[in-house]
Design a protein around this motif. Structure first.
Motif, PDB file in Angstrom:
ATOM      1  N   ASN A   1     -10.687  -3.217  -3.727  1.00  0.00           N
ATOM      2  CA  ASN A   1      -9.309  -3.731  -3.513  1.00  0.00           C
ATOM      3  C   ASN A   1      -8.560  -3.236  -5.500  1.00  0.00           C
ATOM      4  OD1 ASN A   1      -7.052  -5.354  -1.352  1.00  0.00           O
ATOM      5  ND2 ASN A   1      -9.826  -5.162  -1.436  1.00  0.00           N
ATOM      6  N   GLN A   2      -8.484  -1.920  -5.499  1.00  0.00           N
ATOM      7  CA  GLN A   2      -8.160  -1.478  -7.070  1.00  0.00           C
ATOM      8  C   GLN A   2      -7.342  -0.743  -7.575  1.00  0.00           C
ATOM      9  OE1 GLN A   2     -12.562  -0.921  -8.954  1.00  0.00           O
ATOM     10  NE2 GLN A   2     -12.913  -0.815  -7.168  1.00  0.00           N
ATOM     11  N   ASN A   3      -6.568  -0.197  -6.441  1.00  0.00           N
ATOM     12  CA  ASN A   3      -4.978   0.226  -6.943  1.00  0.00           C
ATOM     13  C   ASN A   3      -3.541  -0.758  -7.010  1.00  0.00           C
ATOM     14  OD1 ASN A   3      -5.323  -0.665  -4.072  1.00  0.00           O
ATOM     15  ND2 ASN A   3      -4.164   0.767  -2.817  1.00  0.00           N
ATOM     16  N   GLU A   4      -3.561  -0.087  -7.646  1.00  0.00           N
ATOM     17  CA  GLU A   4      -2.410  -1.205  -8.314  1.00  0.00           C
ATOM     18  C   GLU A   4      -0.801  -0.550  -7.115  1.00  0.00           C
ATOM     19  OE1 GLU A   4      -1.903  -3.132 -10.855  1.00  0.00           O
ATOM     20  OE2 GLU A   4      -3.513  -2.433 -11.710  1.00  0.00           O
ATOM     21  N   PRO A   5       0.104  -1.948  -7.171  1.00  0.00           N
ATOM     22  CA  PRO A   5       0.982  -1.853  -6.016  1.00  0.00           C
ATOM     23  C   PRO A   5       1.566  -1.086  -6.969  1.00  0.00           C
ATOM     24  CG  PRO A   5       1.188  -4.000  -7.057  1.00  0.00           C
ATOM     25  CD  PRO A   5      -0.359  -2.670  -7.261  1.00  0.00           C
ATOM     26  N   ASP A   6       2.843  -0.542  -5.836  1.00  0.00           N
ATOM     27  CA  ASP A   6       4.480   0.109  -6.750  1.00  0.00           C
ATOM     28  C   ASP A   6       4.964  -0.354  -7.181  1.00  0.00           C
ATOM     29  OD1 ASP A   6       3.667   2.628  -4.812  1.00  0.00           O
ATOM     30  OD2 ASP A   6       4.593   2.010  -3.109  1.00  0.00           O
TER      31      ASP A   6
ATOM     32  N   ALA B   1      -7.685  -5.179   4.510  1.00  0.00           N
ATOM     33  CA  ALA B   1      -7.488  -5.402   3.129  1.00  0.00           C
ATOM     34  C   ALA B   1      -5.990  -4.523   3.440  1.00  0.00           C
ATOM     35  CB  ALA B   1      -8.257  -4.943   1.723  1.00  0.00           C
ATOM     36  N   LYS B   2      -6.018  -3.238   3.446  1.00  0.00           N
ATOM     37  CA  LYS B   2      -5.162  -2.841   3.461  1.00  0.00           C
ATOM     38  C   LYS B   2      -3.780  -1.999   4.466  1.00  0.00           C
ATOM     39  CE  LYS B   2      -7.455  -0.458  -0.697  1.00  0.00           C
ATOM     40  NZ  LYS B   2      -7.740   0.515  -1.354  1.00  0.00           N
ATOM     41  N   GLY B   3      -4.416  -2.163   5.381  1.00  0.00           N
ATOM     42  CA  GLY B   3      -4.094  -2.192   6.968  1.00  0.00           C
ATOM     43  C   GLY B   3      -4.524  -0.554   7.061  1.00  0.00           C
ATOM     44  N   GLY B   4      -3.859  -0.128   8.120  1.00  0.00           N
ATOM     45  CA  GLY B   4      -4.361   1.388   8.293  1.00  0.00           C
ATOM     46  C   GLY B   4      -4.988   1.710   9.470  1.00  0.00           C
ATOM     47  N   GLU B   5      -5.887   2.173   9.912  1.00  0.00           N
ATOM     48  CA  GLU B   5      -6.246   2.068  11.012  1.00  0.00           C
ATOM     49  C   GLU B   5      -7.379   1.809  11.534  1.00  0.00           C
ATOM     50  OE1 GLU B   5      -7.037   6.529  11.348  1.00  0.00           O
ATOM     51  OE2 GLU B   5      -4.745   6.953  11.241  1.00  0.00           O
TER      52      GLU B   5
ATOM     53  N   GLN C   1       0.723  -1.466  -0.093  1.00  0.00           N
ATOM     54  CA  GLN C   1      -0.157  -0.337   0.264  1.00  0.00           C
ATOM     55  C   GLN C   1       0.833   1.482   0.365  1.00  0.00           C
ATOM     56  OE1 GLN C   1      -3.244  -0.230  -0.755  1.00  0.00           O
ATOM     57  NE2 GLN C   1      -2.757  -2.406  -0.622  1.00  0.00           N
ATOM     58  N   GLY C   2       2.341   1.195   0.083  1.00  0.00           N
ATOM     59  CA  GLY C   2       2.986   2.299  -0.261  1.00  0.00           C
ATOM     60  C   GLY C   2       3.260   2.751   1.516  1.00  0.00           C
ATOM     61  N   ASP C   3       4.653   3.322   1.148  1.00  0.00           N
ATOM     62  CA  ASP C   3       4.852   3.739   3.036  1.00  0.00           C
ATOM     63  C   ASP C   3       4.318   4.385   3.554  1.00  0.00           C
ATOM     64  OD1 ASP C   3       7.430   1.670   1.809  1.00  0.00           O
ATOM     65  OD2 ASP C   3       8.273   3.784   1.706  1.00  0.00           O
ATOM     66  N   ALA C   4       3.820   5.267   3.022  1.00  0.00           N
ATOM     67  CA  ALA C   4       2.878   6.119   4.393  1.00  0.00           C
ATOM     68  C   ALA C   4       2.005   4.894   5.036  1.00  0.00           C
ATOM     69  CB  ALA C   4       1.964   7.035   3.841  1.00  0.00           C
ATOM     70  N   MET C   5       0.852   4.299   4.438  1.00  0.00           N
ATOM     71  CA  MET C   5      -0.445   3.112   4.698  1.00  0.00           C
ATOM     72  C   MET C   5       0.305   1.897   6.056  1.00  0.00           C
ATOM     73  SD  MET C   5      -3.078   3.131   5.131  1.00  0.00           S
ATOM     74  CE  MET C   5      -3.572   4.358   3.389  1.00  0.00           C
TER      75      MET C   5
ATOM     76  N   PHE D   1       1.369 -11.666  -2.794  1.00  0.00           N
ATOM     77  CA  PHE D   1       0.883 -11.269  -4.028  1.00  0.00           C
ATOM     78  C   PHE D   1      -0.315 -10.008  -3.703  1.00  0.00           C
ATOM     79  CE2 PHE D   1       1.855 -15.382  -6.268  1.00  0.00           C
ATOM     80  CZ  PHE D   1       3.251 -14.886  -6.454  1.00  0.00           C
ATOM     81  N   PRO D   2       0.283  -8.990  -4.904  1.00  0.00           N
ATOM     82  CA  PRO D   2      -0.815  -7.827  -4.817  1.00  0.00           C
ATOM     83  C   PRO D   2      -2.990  -9.096  -4.945  1.00  0.00           C
ATOM     84  CG  PRO D   2       0.069  -8.116  -6.019  1.00  0.00           C
ATOM     85  CD  PRO D   2       1.272  -8.640  -5.926  1.00  0.00           C
ATOM     86  N   LYS D   3      -3.908  -7.201  -4.196  1.00  0.00           N
ATOM     87  CA  LYS D   3      -4.647  -8.103  -4.207  1.00  0.00           C
ATOM     88  C   LYS D   3      -5.724  -7.211  -5.202  1.00  0.00           C
ATOM     89  CE  LYS D   3      -8.642  -9.138  -1.494  1.00  0.00           C
ATOM     90  NZ  LYS D   3      -9.330  -8.579  -0.377  1.00  0.00           N
ATOM     91  N   HIS D   4      -6.851  -7.866  -6.155  1.00  0.00           N
ATOM     92  CA  HIS D   4      -7.735  -7.344  -6.917  1.00  0.00           C
ATOM     93  C   HIS D   4      -9.044  -7.580  -6.376  1.00  0.00           C
ATOM     94  CE1 HIS D   4      -9.780  -6.351 -10.790  1.00  0.00           C
ATOM     95  NE2 HIS D   4     -10.276  -7.908 -10.438  1.00  0.00           N
ATOM     96  N   TYR D   5      -9.289  -6.806  -5.716  1.00  0.00           N
ATOM     97  CA  TYR D   5     -11.051  -7.576  -4.820  1.00  0.00           C
ATOM     98  C   TYR D   5     -12.280  -6.210  -4.917  1.00  0.00           C
ATOM     99  CZ  TYR D   5     -13.777 -11.075  -2.460  1.00  0.00           C
ATOM    100  OH  TYR D   5     -15.189 -11.638  -1.580  1.00  0.00           O
ATOM    101  N   ARG D   6     -12.534  -6.170  -4.652  1.00  0.00           N
ATOM    102  CA  ARG D   6     -13.837  -4.741  -4.217  1.00  0.00           C
ATOM    103  C   ARG D   6     -13.264  -4.070  -3.353  1.00  0.00           C
ATOM    104  NH1 ARG D   6     -20.448  -4.440  -2.295  1.00  0.00           N
ATOM    105  NH2 ARG D   6     -20.512  -1.992  -3.204  1.00  0.00           N
TER     106      ARG D   6
END
Lengths: 529, 529
Positions: free
Chosen positions: A162-167, A386-390, A130-134, A155-160
């Motif tokens: 979850n549509q961002n491309e990995p770095d 999916a992406k982590g965060g908070e 998800q990139g370093d910041a996240m 592997f990166p994930k493709h799903y509802r």
């Protein structure tokens, strides 16, 4: 340039140690170069695979499993990397290094050094892409959370959501595709050279796994998954096997890695059970350090009897069935998806925080291990699962509270009390009551009011008992401890996170009168005799 | 003294009418005297049994099922009561008289006059043997409660929290026993002459049933039950049959009576399935007015396929299985015990008000009918479920609220929408989604986010839809109504008892965004086209 470099001159037990070798860059090192080393210490001998890390660097990662003098000798089909040898001393483990988590007491886990490990998982499948910041935000969240395990994908994930491309991508890109929603993987138009891993991708993954280790979190690493628009789920069997040998060779040296063969293996339509059994062998046979290994289902259960599978990694909402699954498979049961706390439309992602906490308690008192996930929608589509965060849900502090209750036992894992289970509750007549688990009568004649203790209990026997009353709200419960022992009794509100003493000294068969409300547990602590 | 007296000179439809005859007092009229009358009106002819009511009075209770001129002619083995005849005119029904409740639309109920009857039961097994003060309190409570049915026993009850002696007994006492707790029925020492009913007991019961009728409550009358220290559960087969003919002869003339052969028939150890099948015949064949008839289980289900059983009266906690039981038995399903709201030690009596309300909603949207009960302990041991009195729980106002939602449909009963059920929820990939029940995408590409409506719905088709979201808390739901129709949409909080509009005009496939929390329902009302 020296032929071989060793990373740690002050090697210690359970701290990874890396040999770096320099070899050919031409051709396809991934396919063509074989490299490993035998590490020996007295009678112990481990065959540790190496891997190509790009730029002519080959690495062999070793995890010291014993203190003392180790020797090694490499084997390779490349002359310059063959038959290199050396030795090093491994000192006592540093305080933070406890080794890989192993199965202990058949249904539980401990670190390799024997210290307590409570399996309290969470889920953030794609957090490491998800990139370093996240990703740093996720690590900060985990540091303050009660979780000791995270389920995450290679592997990166493709799903509802979850549509961002990995770095970056795990393999060398041949043709860029689309990140809009394809009807099939092929429609997305991505092409990768599955025979050329991208070292930077795996170096990044590795860094994140090491950072998890620093905050006491195991990486339950999902090696394959179906949520894919890039084609990583549809490699050939040979490519799958090569990839698996590669990832295991890279990561087995890290102590906090578990192998999860797949998430929802049954959704990977191009793989058969034979494929899975073959790939389990590849992973287990490649791994010299015997990390935990399982596979996670969506609908049909996997046959976790498989001898190389160390524990059950099941998806089912009914965490209370942990007791049955333990008995069926004879292994620890980790309910790694029991629905997520959240509010999305999907049924697996919209249970309440209360339900999540309830499922945790039910799992634990029934001898299982439960994994959390959170799927509250936000406009950024950063869902923890999916992406982590908070984390914003209600369950996490209550799971931390449960963890404290579990830790209240001595070092022992809490085991379900089987002799209080699966009983028909007394409905009518004294004749229906058998066995010793009876209460004194609250009212009426004695023989009439005998009622078993009908709630699940886990215990450190003769020391510490935790009974979960769940949705029930009895005003009276009977003390279910063994005879001739005395206990203090407290009522725990699993939602309010309070503990209230109810009796200083009770013994088996005593009645405890409690304020009736849902979500209570009972904690009984042995008094000195 | 005239040979025969008729109670109503101004007979009306569905209002009981009684013939009183005077006959022998010597011998045992209960065993020796046969009495009945044929009532005829055009092609309709009903054979109505009489009964001995003490003091030389014999009665035949008739419930007019048609308006117009009726004639009758008695039959008896006593000369003075034989071949007496007369006639009377039956006028239109008074407003309050709607006749017995019948099965309607296969899975629902209506009064005999066709008007709506919603089966919303409660339970107070022994309320009619608690003395006048308590019984009047119970009636006052019921008058303000949402219940349209009460499950109640003919015989007094012996159980935990049920140790008081009744004011009177159903049979003539031969020997007084003890009201302290016996190990067996025999130990209690009571002896009754089961061949001599006590008319006062049944007159009292009858009065209470009539009073229930006055406040719109059906008496689901439990003819036999196992909770017994007096021996009423252990009469001989001949005595059982005689008693059943007697009670049916007495009470079939009252419109608001249902026959419940037993409570927890399987706990009556001295009766076999053959006994139950024989006794079902006795009751059904004695009753000229075809009252509803069922039998209630504890553990094993009864085979409610029995052709004389009108509906399923099941005990099971899973009210959501009503849909399956309906399909299995092809009859209305009344979940007459699904656990009670309360706080007693017994597992069947300590669910929360929230759980009780949840079970009601689940039952209703799954096409079933649910019965309430309340078991909060108090020092007087007056628990509603047994003795009646006052209701103190949280569920009753919410059940009243649910009743209003059910009444929001036209006169039609709400039927579960089967085509939205039993679907595997979309987990991954558009290929798993089939059929028409799809949503528009909330995010992402259209083919990905299609999700069925995964909640149970009951409807008055094309007019009124009620979906229950239960423990789920989705932020978005898809409108599941038929195509090309427009509806207003409101969210109902089943616990807070609020209704909040969410959309003025929606059609199939529209997304509704709602504030995520548990215990919501969705109500959709058809707009004029």
């Amino acid at each position: 340039m020296q032929a071989i470099a060793i990373s740690n001159t002050d090697a210690t037990l359970w701290a990874p140690l890396e040999l770096t070798l320099y070899g050919p860059t031409e051709g396809n090192p991934y396919r063509e170069v074989m490299l490993s080393a035998i590490f020996s210490n007295g009678d112990v001998s481990l065959d540790v695979p190496g891997f190509y890390d790009g730029n002519g660097s080959y690495r062999i990662r070793f995890l010291p499993t014993l203190e003392g003098r180790w020797t090694y000798r490499t084997q390779s089909n490349v002359g310059q990397m063959h038959d290199l040898s050396g030795e090093f001393d491994v000192g006592a483990a540093r305080a933070a290094d406890r080794g890989p988590v192993r199965v202990a007491d058949q249904f539980h886990f401990r670190y390799a050094d024997g210290s307590r490990y409570l399996n309290i998982g969470t889920t953030a499948y794609a957090w490491s892409v998800q990139g370093d910041a996240m990703e740093e935000k996720t690590l900060a969240t985990l540091k303050d959370a009660p979780f000791t395990k995270i389920r995450m994908c290679v592997f990166p994930k493709h799903y509802r959501y979850n549509q961002n491309e990995p770095d970056r991508y795990p393999f060398v890109m041949v043709k860029q595709g689309t990140s809009t929603w394809p009807a099939t993987v092929e429609d997305a138009g991505w092409e990768f050279d599955f025979d050329r891993p991208n070292p930077a991708y795996f170096q990044h993954l590795e860094m994140r796994i090491r950072q998890l280790g620093e905050i006491g979190v195991e990486a339950d690493l999902i090696l394959l998954h179906p949520y894919d628009r890039w084609g990583f789920s549809r490699m050939s069997p040979e490519q799958d096997d090569r990839y698996l040998r590669y990832i295991v060779s890279r990561l087995a040296g890290l102590p906090n890695v578990w192998w999860s063969m797949a998430n929802e293996y049954d959704f990977m339509e191009n793989k058969s059970l034979d494929d899975w059994n073959r790939m389990i062998d590849v992973v287990a046979d490649t791994d010299p350090f015997d990390h935990l290994l399982s596979i996670h289902n969506a609908f049909p259960l996997f046959d976790w009897h498989h001898p190389k599978i160390t524990h059950v990694s099941i998806q089912r909402p009914e965490t209370e069935h942990s007791l049955l699954w333990r008995e069926r498979y004879g292994k620890p049961v980790s309910v790694d998806e029991c629905c997520y706390e959240g509010d999305i439309a999907e049924q697996w992602g919209n249970i309440s925080g209360r339900d999540m906490v309830h499922k945790f308690w039910l799992g634990v008192v029934n001898g299982g291990h439960v994994t959390h996930g959170e799927t509250y929608y936000n406009d950024e589509e950063v869902l923890w699962w999916a992406k982590g965060g908070e984390l914003t849900g209600d369950s996490v502090p209550r799971i931390a509270f449960l963890r404290k209750v579990m830790e209240g036992a001595s070092d022992a894992a809490l085991e379900p009390m089987l002799d209080n289970r699966n009983h028909r509750i007394m409905k009518f007549g004294a004749d229906n009551v058998t066995g010793p688990e009876m209460s004194k009568p609250a009212t009426g004649e004695e023989h009439w009011s005998k009622v078993r203790f009908p709630y699940p209990i886990a215990s450190d026997p003769h020391q510490y008992y935790v009974a979960y009353l769940g949705h029930r709200q009895p005003r009276e419960v009977v003390v279910p401890t063994p005879p001739d022992e005395h206990y203090s009794a407290a009522v725990v509100d699993t939602w309010e996170m309070t503990e209230t003493p109810v009796a200083d000294k009770v013994t088996r068969g005593d009645l405890l009168f409690i304020e009736p409300k849902p979500s209570l547990a009972l904690v009984l602590r042995r008094l000195p005799s």
